[in-house]
Write an enzyme that holds these catalytic residues in place. Structure first.
Site, short mmCIF file in Angstrom:
data_model
loop_
_atom_site.label_atom_id
_atom_site.label_comp_id
_atom_site.label_asym_id
_atom_site.label_seq_id
_atom_site.Cartn_x
_atom_site.Cartn_y
_atom_site.Cartn_z
CE1 TYR A 115 -3.35 2.72 0.21
CE2 TYR A 115 -2.98 2.87 2.59
CZ TYR A 115 -3.60 3.33 1.44
OH TYR A 115 -4.45 4.41 1.50
CG ASP A 158 -3.83 1.90 -3.66
OD1 ASP A 158 -3.36 2.57 -4.61
OD2 ASP A 158 -4.65 2.36 -2.85
CG HIS A 258 -9.02 0.71 -4.48
ND1 HIS A 258 -7.85 1.06 -5.11
CD2 HIS A 258 -9.19 1.61 -3.48
CE1 HIS A 258 -7.33 2.12 -4.52
NE2 HIS A 258 -8.13 2.48 -3.52
#
Length: 279
Positions: A115, A158, A258
C-alpha cells in the site's frame, strides 16, 4: 495459480464480499490493502472456513496489508529493507514504520502486498515520504533481482500512481497540480519497471480503471483511475496467461472504492484446463 490484489478499504466491513469473491473466482492467493484493523480484529474465521491461510500486518484503523492463500505461506516478511517510516512533524530517519508491506512465498512465487503512501498534496510532507518510500522499494527490487534473477517476484497492490494519461479518467487530477500524476511519481513508477519488473495486466487488459472515488458520481461516469497493479519479474511475467479487472465489484451494497485485479499464472508450462482463463 490465480493471484489477485484488492484494496478492500476495511476487511471487517466487507469480509463477506471479499471471501465470496475469492471463492467464486477461484482465487488461490489474494493480496489485500487497507485492511484497517489490528491482527486480533481481523475476521480470520471466515477466511479459514473458506480454506484460506492468512498472514497480515495491521497496527490500527489505518492502512494495513494482508495475504490470503489456499496453500501454506513461507518466508513471511513485514516491511522491505530500507522502507522509511512517517510521522507528521518528525524529522530524521527513525520515524515509525506504517503497516504498508507484507510478503510471503507461495508455490515458488514471492508475493508482496503493498500500500504505497498516497502523497496527499504536492506540498505535503507525505508526498516527500511517498517518493522516499518508492525509492526504497526500487532499491529493494533491483537488489533482489540482481542476486536472484530467476525469482518469480510479484509486487502487487495500490500504488497510488497513474503511470500514463490513459490511466486517468478523473478530471480533477491535473499533472503538476495534484498527486498521482506528477512527473516525480511517474518517474518512480518507471524506475520500478527499469529495475526489472513488468506491468503484467495492461498487455492483456488494454483499457479499464481500478479505482473510482465515492464522490461526484465518479463510478457511473467512469471517471476512474488505474492505480492498482500486479508488477512482476521476468520469470513471473512470462508465466502470466490471463488477466482481468473486476469492475463489477465496484457495484452493489457498500463496495470498496477499488476493485480486484487478477492474473492467471502457468507456472509449470502446462495450462490448467479445469477452469476458464480470464482476459
Amino acid at each position: 495459480m490465480r493471484l489477485a490484489t484488492w484494496n478492500v478499504n476495511s476487511v471487517r466491513a466487507r469480509v463477506d464480499r471479499i471471501v465470496g469473491f475469492a471463492v467464486n473466482e477461484d482465487i488461490d492467493v489474494l493480496a489485500m490493502q487497507e485492511i484497517k484493523c489490528k491482527p486480533e480484529q481481523f475476521p480470520l474465521e471466515q477466511f479459514e472456513a473458506a480454506g484460506y491461510h492468512v498472514e497480515l500486518h495491521g497496527l490500527n484503523q489505518w492502512n494495513g496489508v494482508a495475504i490470503a492463500s489456499r496453500e501454506p505461506m513461507t518466508e513471511v516478511e513485514v516491511g522491505f529493507p530500507g522502507m522509511p517510516g512517517f510521522l507528521k512533524g518528525h524529522e530524521g530517519p527513525d520515524a515509525p514504520q506504517e503497516a504498508r508491506a507484507i510478503a510471503a512465498t507461495v508455490g515458488g512465487v514471492r508475493v508482496w502486498s503493498l500500500y504505497v503512501p498516497n502523497g496527499r498534496s504536492l506540498d505535503d510532507p507525505h508526498y516527500a515520504y511517498k517518493l522516499h518510500w518508492l525509492e526504497a522499494l526500487e532499491r529493494y527490487t533491483r537488489d533482489t533481482l540482481r542476486t536472484r534473477p530467476d525469482l518469480a517476484l510479484a509486487l502487487t497492490g495500490d500504488f497510488n500512481i497513474c503511470p500514463t494519461p490513459d490511466d486517468v479518467g478523473d478530471p480533477t487530477l491535473v499533472e503538476g497540480v495534484t498527486t498521482h500524476v506528477s512527473p516525480p511519481e511517474r518517474a518512480a513508477f518507471q524506475a520500478l519497471l527499469d529495475a526489472g519488473l513488468a506491468d503484467t495486466v495492461r498487455p492483456l487488459v488494454p483499457t479499464g480503471f481500478t479505482y473510482w472515488d465515492y464522490k461526484q458520481l465518479r463510478f457511473p461516469r467512469n471517471e476512474g483511475l488505474r492505480i492498482d497493479f500486479i508488477l512482476g519479474s521476468a520469470p513471473f511475467a512470462d508465466a502470466v496467461v490471463g488477466a482481468a479487472i473486476h469492475r463489477d465489484q465496484r457495484k452493489g451494497e457498500a463496495p470498496s472504492d477499488h476493485v480486484p485485479v487478477v492474473v492467471d499464472l502457468d507456472l509449470d508450462g502446462t495450462e490448467d484446463d479445469d477452469r476458464p482463463m480470464i482476459f
